[in-house]
Design a protein around this motif. Sequence first.
Motif, PDB file in Angstrom:
ATOM      1  N   GLU A  74      -5.790  -1.534  -7.389  1.00  0.00           N
ATOM      2  CA  GLU A  74      -4.908  -2.699  -7.230  1.00  0.00           C
ATOM      3  C   GLU A  74      -3.420  -2.366  -7.114  1.00  0.00           C
ATOM      4  OE1 GLU A  74      -5.888  -6.412  -9.103  1.00  0.00           O
ATOM      5  OE2 GLU A  74      -7.915  -5.705  -9.574  1.00  0.00           O
ATOM      6  N   ILE A  75      -3.089  -1.084  -6.926  1.00  0.00           N
ATOM      7  CA  ILE A  75      -1.687  -0.735  -6.693  1.00  0.00           C
ATOM      8  C   ILE A  75      -1.520  -0.463  -5.198  1.00  0.00           C
ATOM      9  CG2 ILE A  75       0.162   0.941  -7.167  1.00  0.00           C
ATOM     10  CD1 ILE A  75      -0.624  -0.683  -9.632  1.00  0.00           C
ATOM     11  N   ILE A  76      -0.597  -1.182  -4.568  1.00  0.00           N
ATOM     12  CA  ILE A  76      -0.324  -0.932  -3.163  1.00  0.00           C
ATOM     13  C   ILE A  76       1.045  -0.253  -3.057  1.00  0.00           C
ATOM     14  CG2 ILE A  76      -0.097  -1.917  -0.852  1.00  0.00           C
ATOM     15  CD1 ILE A  76      -1.846  -4.230  -1.757  1.00  0.00           C
ATOM     16  N   GLU A  77       1.029   0.995  -2.572  1.00  0.00           N
ATOM     17  CA  GLU A  77       2.282   1.739  -2.420  1.00  0.00           C
ATOM     18  C   GLU A  77       2.804   1.559  -0.997  1.00  0.00           C
ATOM     19  OE1 GLU A  77       1.578   5.947  -4.024  1.00  0.00           O
ATOM     20  OE2 GLU A  77      -0.373   4.936  -4.084  1.00  0.00           O
TER      21      GLU A  77
ATOM     22  N   ILE B 203      -2.252   1.735   9.757  1.00  0.00           N
ATOM     23  CA  ILE B 203      -1.059   1.479   8.946  1.00  0.00           C
ATOM     24  C   ILE B 203      -1.102   2.136   7.568  1.00  0.00           C
ATOM     25  CG2 ILE B 203      -0.542  -0.729  10.074  1.00  0.00           C
ATOM     26  CD1 ILE B 203      -1.677  -2.062   7.444  1.00  0.00           C
ATOM     27  N   GLY B 204      -2.244   2.707   7.176  1.00  0.00           N
ATOM     28  CA  GLY B 204      -2.262   3.293   5.833  1.00  0.00           C
ATOM     29  C   GLY B 204      -3.635   3.761   5.436  1.00  0.00           C
ATOM     30  N   GLU B 205      -3.802   3.952   4.114  1.00  0.00           N
ATOM     31  CA  GLU B 205      -5.101   4.427   3.636  1.00  0.00           C
ATOM     32  C   GLU B 205      -5.403   3.851   2.258  1.00  0.00           C
ATOM     33  OE1 GLU B 205      -3.901   8.421   4.169  1.00  0.00           O
ATOM     34  OE2 GLU B 205      -3.312   8.704   2.068  1.00  0.00           O
ATOM     35  N   ILE B 206      -6.677   3.817   1.944  1.00  0.00           N
ATOM     36  CA  ILE B 206      -7.140   3.304   0.651  1.00  0.00           C
ATOM     37  C   ILE B 206      -7.063   4.436  -0.377  1.00  0.00           C
ATOM     38  CG2 ILE B 206      -9.170   2.405  -0.584  1.00  0.00           C
ATOM     39  CD1 ILE B 206      -7.895   0.327   1.249  1.00  0.00           C
TER      40      ILE B 206
ATOM     41  N   ARG C 179      -2.160   2.606   0.288  1.00  0.00           N
ATOM     42  CA  ARG C 179      -0.878   3.200   0.628  1.00  0.00           C
ATOM     43  C   ARG C 179      -0.564   2.727   2.050  1.00  0.00           C
ATOM     44  NH1 ARG C 179      -2.311   8.643  -0.565  1.00  0.00           N
ATOM     45  NH2 ARG C 179      -1.716   8.278  -2.734  1.00  0.00           N
ATOM     46  N   VAL C 180       0.585   2.065   2.225  1.00  0.00           N
ATOM     47  CA  VAL C 180       0.965   1.568   3.552  1.00  0.00           C
ATOM     48  C   VAL C 180       2.195   2.342   4.019  1.00  0.00           C
ATOM     49  CG1 VAL C 180       1.850  -0.433   4.827  1.00  0.00           C
ATOM     50  CG2 VAL C 180       0.010  -0.738   3.140  1.00  0.00           C
TER      51      VAL C 180
ATOM     52  N   THR D 192      10.228   7.074   4.601  1.00  0.00           N
ATOM     53  CA  THR D 192      10.687   8.464   4.547  1.00  0.00           C
ATOM     54  C   THR D 192      11.347   8.762   3.206  1.00  0.00           C
ATOM     55  OG1 THR D 192      11.369   7.873   6.762  1.00  0.00           O
ATOM     56  CG2 THR D 192      11.654  10.183   6.121  1.00  0.00           C
ATOM     57  N   GLY D 193      10.722   9.648   2.469  1.00  0.00           N
ATOM     58  CA  GLY D 193      11.339  10.132   1.244  1.00  0.00           C
ATOM     59  C   GLY D 193      11.196   9.250   0.034  1.00  0.00           C
ATOM     60  N   LYS D 194      10.672   7.998   0.189  1.00  0.00           N
ATOM     61  CA  LYS D 194      10.530   7.200  -1.037  1.00  0.00           C
ATOM     62  C   LYS D 194       9.275   6.309  -1.025  1.00  0.00           C
ATOM     63  CE  LYS D 194      13.758   3.822   0.755  1.00  0.00           C
ATOM     64  NZ  LYS D 194      14.910   3.018   0.672  1.00  0.00           N
TER      65      LYS D 194
END
Lengths: 322, 322
Positions: free
Chosen positions: B301-304, B293-296, B234-235, B308-310
């Motif tokens: 294999e899906i990178i979200e 910048i994000g978390e695992i 997730r970025v 804000t809000g989406k």
Amino acid sequence: MPTEFEFIENLRKKFALKRIGDDCAVLPKDSKTDLVITTDLLVEDVDFRLAWTTPELIGNKALSVSLSDIAAMGARPVWAMISIGIPEKLWDTDFLDMFYQEWFIVSKKFDVEIVGGDISKTPDRVVVDSIVAGEVAKGEAILRSGARPGDLIFVTGELGGAASGLKLLEGGVRLESAKSWQKTLIYKQLNPTPQVKTGIQFGESQMPSAMIDLSDGLSSDLAHICRESRVGARVFVDKVPIHKKINSLTKSRDEKLDLALNGGEDFELLFTVDPKKIFVLEKEHQNFPFHHIGEITANAEIIELISTGKTAILEPKGYRHF
Amino acid sequence: MPTEFEFIENLRKKFALKRIGDDCAVLPKDSKTDLVITTDLLVEDVDFRLAWTTPELIGNKALSVSLSDIAAMGARPVWAMISIGIPEKLWDTDFLDMFYQEWFIVSKKFDVEIVGGDISKTPDRVVVDSIVAGEVAKGEAILRSGARPGDLIFVTGELGGAASGLKLLEGGVRLESAKSWQKTLIYKQLNPTPQVKTGIQFGESQMPSAMIDLSDGLSSDLAHICRESRVGARVFVDKVPIHKKINSLTKSRDEKLDLALNGGEDFELLFTVDPKKIFVLEKEHQNFPFHHIGEITANAEIIELISTGKTAILEPKGYRHF
């Protein structure tokens, strides 16, 4: 315009590069072992032509020329990497598949592990960089610098075959329609066999005082040994083993000799041995597969070419990149 | 038409290549140390243009991209080799002198010993293959495969600078007449700085669970980590550090983000850290120079991409060789 050799010599002096000047760099691995490593760049239309060869033969040659460098150090090849650049038009063909397949077959044959590499696009030509590492007992890599006056000079096989194959290709002969003797010579050029087993044996027996592989040609490669060892050499013309199939290419003695003395890419081993060890060398190698072609002299960097009744000076005339 | 990545994946499966899939191959050196090794091919008119750069900058970049691979393993660079092919027209110029001079300066800066290489002629273009080896404590090379759900994702610097520099060069801007902000971006492209010191620190502290260098671009390189670790990510869009000078290039938020998410060749490090270690990470690195910048996630294999809000899905759009 400096030659490649002169350029590298300048770099060596300018930056005090002590590991450059042999077929491989020698690096410490562990307390008992040294790592030897080499890189060889093959460029389309300089080192090979797609119309003259096949992807499989390029794959074989890329690995073989580096294995030959490892053999020349008396080392056992251990792992390999390859960087390859190919134009987009070949990406959709089976070029890479065929190339890698043969590269893997050769690596398996010589027990070399494939550990990595890089693939890149090029605008129009194929380029391959082959990297191979080997291992040898600490301090026992056989260098170019160990030849001493009185040492005998040997080569592992017959010479001039690869250069004759190149001549045939340049003259328009192609593998698919070549006669049997032509095929033999063309394969010497396109499908070299590195002397891996002999290299490993020599590393273990420590028989040669100096060694190099014949990539540039006998006259050039012997000059490299003489320069690094600060010695000279005497080569007996009648003892130089000329590849037998060259008789079908030319009857001219001078032309045959020129191919054997100056033709590159035979990838045989050229080595020197202390005469006191010859008895053991003969005992260790049944059917003695080596050709004694001359001896090392104290006449630094002068290579004499001895034929019946006369002596000439042999100048390095082998393959030059520039 | 398979991409380079797909082609390498096929090779890996076909030949059961267990050492391929990271920035470097990891090989045993001695009882305490592993050797990591990488090779990078740079081709004129694909990876650089002579009209846009200088021989010195090519020399720097050739070594730097490989040093970046070594850093991404948490290793200390030790030695390097280079194979270079150049056309005859450049042989008489100071091209090679300038190239090697810079290559030696960079090698000295990072305490890397030059151990060998090859020089060859090419028909018309420059090609460089850079080989660098490094050392890391046995079993402690930081791989792409170690990320776990819940780990935090960091990058070492700002992103998109190198891609912006490339955009300027493609638009006709040249170093010699560039404005100051343009020069900064162009240098990010032509004169990358590998994160050697951080790589060595991370190898010693074993802080990251996974690491890769940003050569293809954040979206592609994070996808490599996710694939090898069998995780997702997730970025957070607002946390992605966009290179400050990009503000002078464009005011468009989308364009800036595209450069930072998909632009290649920043040669920063992208790494993941177990949240339990963050306190120590912050303590060990004064002025905390990293960007979270994000978390695992466990969503393989899906990178979200979260703004804000989406939430959107981030597809790998970085540099592809084919």
